[in-house]
Design a protein around this motif. Structure first.
Motif, mmCIF file in Angstrom:
data_model
loop_
_atom_site.group_PDB
_atom_site.id
_atom_site.type_symbol
_atom_site.label_atom_id
_atom_site.label_comp_id
_atom_site.label_asym_id
_atom_site.label_seq_id
_atom_site.Cartn_x
_atom_site.Cartn_y
_atom_site.Cartn_z
ATOM 1 N N PHE A 12 59.772 -7.953 30.752
ATOM 2 C CA PHE A 12 58.953 -8.028 31.951
ATOM 3 C C PHE A 12 58.284 -9.396 32.101
ATOM 4 O O PHE A 12 57.579 -9.627 33.082
ATOM 5 C CB PHE A 12 57.912 -6.911 31.959
ATOM 6 C CG PHE A 12 58.514 -5.556 32.214
ATOM 7 C CD1 PHE A 12 58.683 -5.085 33.495
ATOM 8 C CD2 PHE A 12 58.944 -4.754 31.161
ATOM 9 C CE1 PHE A 12 59.258 -3.847 33.742
ATOM 10 C CE2 PHE A 12 59.512 -3.517 31.389
ATOM 11 C CZ PHE A 12 59.679 -3.057 32.683
ATOM 12 N N ASN A 13 58.499 -10.284 31.138
ATOM 13 C CA ASN A 13 58.125 -11.688 31.292
ATOM 14 C C ASN A 13 59.358 -12.551 31.544
ATOM 15 O O ASN A 13 59.336 -13.453 32.368
ATOM 16 C CB ASN A 13 57.396 -12.193 30.034
ATOM 17 C CG ASN A 13 56.938 -13.619 30.164
ATOM 18 O OD1 ASN A 13 55.928 -13.917 30.813
ATOM 19 N ND2 ASN A 13 57.671 -14.543 29.561
ATOM 20 N N ALA A 14 60.450 -12.235 30.847
ATOM 21 C CA ALA A 14 61.655 -13.055 30.941
ATOM 22 C C ALA A 14 62.491 -12.733 32.170
ATOM 23 O O ALA A 14 63.219 -13.597 32.669
ATOM 24 C CB ALA A 14 62.509 -12.867 29.692
ATOM 25 N N GLY A 15 62.408 -11.499 32.659
ATOM 26 C CA GLY A 15 63.253 -11.074 33.767
ATOM 27 C C GLY A 15 62.735 -11.525 35.119
ATOM 28 O O GLY A 15 61.848 -12.373 35.237
ATOM 29 N N THR A 16 63.294 -10.928 36.167
ATOM 30 C CA THR A 16 62.964 -11.276 37.556
ATOM 31 C C THR A 16 62.416 -10.049 38.258
ATOM 32 O O THR A 16 63.049 -8.989 38.239
ATOM 33 C CB THR A 16 64.210 -11.772 38.301
ATOM 34 O OG1 THR A 16 64.758 -12.899 37.609
ATOM 35 C CG2 THR A 16 63.874 -12.158 39.727
ATOM 36 N N GLN A 17 61.236 -10.182 38.870
ATOM 37 C CA GLN A 17 60.693 -9.053 39.625
ATOM 38 C C GLN A 17 61.375 -9.009 40.980
ATOM 39 O O GLN A 17 60.986 -9.695 41.929
ATOM 40 C CB GLN A 17 59.175 -9.128 39.797
ATOM 41 C CG GLN A 17 58.620 -7.890 40.509
ATOM 42 C CD GLN A 17 57.135 -7.684 40.284
ATOM 43 O OE1 GLN A 17 56.480 -8.482 39.639
ATOM 44 N NE2 GLN A 17 56.604 -6.590 40.807
ATOM 45 N N GLY A 18 62.410 -8.190 41.070
ATOM 46 C CA GLY A 18 63.213 -8.124 42.282
ATOM 47 C C GLY A 18 62.585 -7.333 43.398
ATOM 48 O O GLY A 18 62.930 -7.516 44.570
ATOM 49 N N VAL A 19 61.662 -6.410 43.049
ATOM 50 C CA VAL A 19 60.995 -5.559 44.039
ATOM 51 C C VAL A 19 59.504 -5.621 43.767
ATOM 52 O O VAL A 19 59.074 -5.519 42.616
ATOM 53 C CB VAL A 19 61.508 -4.105 43.953
ATOM 54 C CG1 VAL A 19 60.695 -3.184 44.843
ATOM 55 C CG2 VAL A 19 62.988 -4.039 44.332
ATOM 56 N N LEU A 32 60.696 -4.496 25.425
ATOM 57 C CA LEU A 32 60.455 -3.858 26.726
ATOM 58 C C LEU A 32 59.028 -4.089 27.215
ATOM 59 O O LEU A 32 58.534 -3.346 28.054
ATOM 60 C CB LEU A 32 60.734 -2.350 26.630
ATOM 61 C CG LEU A 32 62.174 -1.959 26.271
ATOM 62 C CD1 LEU A 32 62.309 -0.450 26.173
ATOM 63 C CD2 LEU A 32 63.154 -2.517 27.302
ATOM 64 N N GLY A 33 58.382 -5.133 26.698
ATOM 65 C CA GLY A 33 57.024 -5.457 27.097
ATOM 66 C C GLY A 33 56.980 -6.672 28.001
ATOM 67 O O GLY A 33 57.988 -7.102 28.570
ATOM 68 N N ASP A 34 55.768 -7.261 28.114
ATOM 69 C CA ASP A 34 55.590 -8.420 28.989
ATOM 70 C C ASP A 34 55.039 -9.633 28.238
ATOM 71 O O ASP A 34 54.432 -10.519 28.829
ATOM 72 C CB ASP A 34 54.674 -8.073 30.162
ATOM 73 C CG ASP A 34 53.275 -7.660 29.725
ATOM 74 O OD1 ASP A 34 53.027 -7.573 28.502
ATOM 75 O OD2 ASP A 34 52.426 -7.425 30.611
ATOM 76 N N ASN A 35 55.251 -9.662 26.910
ATOM 77 C CA ASN A 35 54.777 -10.788 26.124
ATOM 78 C C ASN A 35 55.517 -12.068 26.516
ATOM 79 O O ASN A 35 56.705 -12.041 26.830
ATOM 80 C CB ASN A 35 55.013 -10.524 24.630
ATOM 81 C CG ASN A 35 54.398 -9.216 24.188
ATOM 82 O OD1 ASN A 35 53.192 -9.083 24.143
ATOM 83 N ND2 ASN A 35 55.241 -8.225 23.878
ATOM 84 N N ALA A 36 54.788 -13.193 26.444
ATOM 85 C CA ALA A 36 55.389 -14.472 26.817
ATOM 86 C C ALA A 36 56.216 -15.074 25.688
ATOM 87 O O ALA A 36 56.978 -16.013 25.911
ATOM 88 C CB ALA A 36 54.302 -15.454 27.229
ATOM 89 N N GLY A 37 56.066 -14.553 24.463
ATOM 90 C CA GLY A 37 56.860 -15.049 23.347
ATOM 91 C C GLY A 37 56.319 -16.304 22.698
ATOM 92 O O GLY A 37 56.974 -16.892 21.840
ATOM 93 N N ALA A 38 55.112 -16.725 23.089
ATOM 94 C CA ALA A 38 54.569 -17.968 22.557
ATOM 95 C C ALA A 38 53.867 -17.783 21.222
ATOM 96 O O ALA A 38 53.687 -18.729 20.481
ATOM 97 C CB ALA A 38 53.588 -18.584 23.563
ATOM 98 N N GLY A 39 53.448 -16.555 20.885
ATOM 99 C CA GLY A 39 52.712 -16.320 19.662
ATOM 100 C C GLY A 39 53.533 -15.616 18.612
ATOM 101 O O GLY A 39 54.685 -15.987 18.346
ATOM 102 N N ASN A 40 52.957 -14.553 18.036
ATOM 103 C CA ASN A 40 53.622 -13.829 16.954
ATOM 104 C C ASN A 40 54.525 -12.712 17.449
ATOM 105 O O ASN A 40 55.193 -12.065 16.641
ATOM 106 C CB ASN A 40 52.572 -13.236 16.006
ATOM 107 C CG ASN A 40 51.750 -14.314 15.323
ATOM 108 O OD1 ASN A 40 52.264 -15.381 15.003
ATOM 109 N ND2 ASN A 40 50.484 -14.037 15.103
ATOM 110 N N VAL A 41 54.529 -12.444 18.761
ATOM 111 C CA VAL A 41 55.300 -11.336 19.321
ATOM 112 C C VAL A 41 56.461 -11.902 20.143
ATOM 113 O O VAL A 41 56.267 -12.826 20.944
ATOM 114 C CB VAL A 41 54.412 -10.446 20.213
ATOM 115 C CG1 VAL A 41 55.209 -9.273 20.772
ATOM 116 C CG2 VAL A 41 53.208 -9.941 19.425
#
Length: 259
Positions: free
Chosen positions: A108-115, A94-103
């Motif tokens: 909030f990085n993978a989804g779409t900001q609809g509003v 449920l965070g905004d990590n990009a997934g490139a490192g250890n996390v």
């Protein structure tokens, strides 16, 4: 922090090595005259990969405590460590990590900001729902998830706009967050949900959560009993190692905003 994704996400256990999940673009169909060539399916097959990322925890336990108690204390310790691991894992999802490192990557990085980020209104809620429906993802295990502070703000938005009017004309006296639902959709809150700095810190995501795949690697959690590191203090150190990753199969299945 309490966890809220247990019955929503798609969980995969006992994985070994990197695992690719197939992602289909969709299949087209068309009308064809008798004797004509069939319409191409135009389906592209891509993939996203689950790769193990280590999540660990440890606890120092007094030997006196172990001498004074029966086996029930083991259950309490085990539960506490499992809750800690589950909470940190969910905070990543449920965070905004990009997934490139250890996390692992967060919604909030993978989804779409609809509003756009800003003050929450009933119209904003309807926009999130419309975006999810336009993406053909308004089915499955649907739910809103936000922060406890976001929940409080949503409970302060009363009712629905008066028919035939625009703006903030609210009439029916019921909060928008009502009995853990928002406009008919299930709603949950947790301190694990993402926040940002500024005037509109609270993340809110409406998601089809079965498109969120959480993978656990290995056959079980790895528990190491270390009697040496804290031996001068009369303590035993328990270390729990685990390996996880996340994949969000479709970005448009998760519509989010900050308010």
């Amino acid at each position: 922090n309490k966890t809220v994704l247990g019955d929503k996400a798609t969980w995969m256990y006992g994985l070994s090595g990197d695992m690719k999940l197939p992602i289909l673009s969709g299949t087209t169909a068309g009308w064809t005259a008798e004797g004509g060539a069939a319409t191409s399916a135009n389906t592209s097959v891509g993939s996203q990969t689950l790769q193990p990322k280590r999540l660990d925890a440890y606890m120092d336990i007094s030997k006196m405590l172990m001498a004074q108690t029966n086996g029930s204390v083991e259950g309490i310790i085990r539960s506490d460590m499992m809750n800690a691991i589950s909470s940190v894992l969910e905070a990543a999802v449920l965070g905004d990590n990009a997934g490139a490192g250890n996390v692992p990557e967060g919604v909030f990085n993978a989804g779409t900001q609809g509003v756009a980020t800003g003050n929450m209104t009933y119209a904003s809620i309807l926009d999130l729902q419309a975006d999810l429906e336009a993406a053909n993802s308004d089915f499955g295990r649907l739910a809103y998830i936000t922060t406890p502070a976001g929940r409080a703000l949503l409970k302060n938005i009363i009712g629905q706009p008066t028919a035939g009017t625009s703006g903030a004309g609210f009439t029916n006296g019921q909060p928008l967050w009502n009995e853990d639902r928002i406009d008919g959709y299930e709603a949950r809150s947790t301190g694990n949900c993402d926040t940002i700095a500024g005037a509109n810190p609270n993340g809110l995501v409406l998601g089809r959560w079965d498109d969120c795949v959480i993978g656990q690697f290995g056959t079980a959690l790895d528990v190491v009993v270390d009697p040496y590191t804290r031996s001068l203090n009369g303590e035993v150190r328990l270390v729990v190692l685990s390996y996880w990753d996340t994949v969000f199969r479709r970005a448009t299945s998760f519509q989010y905003t900050y308010f």
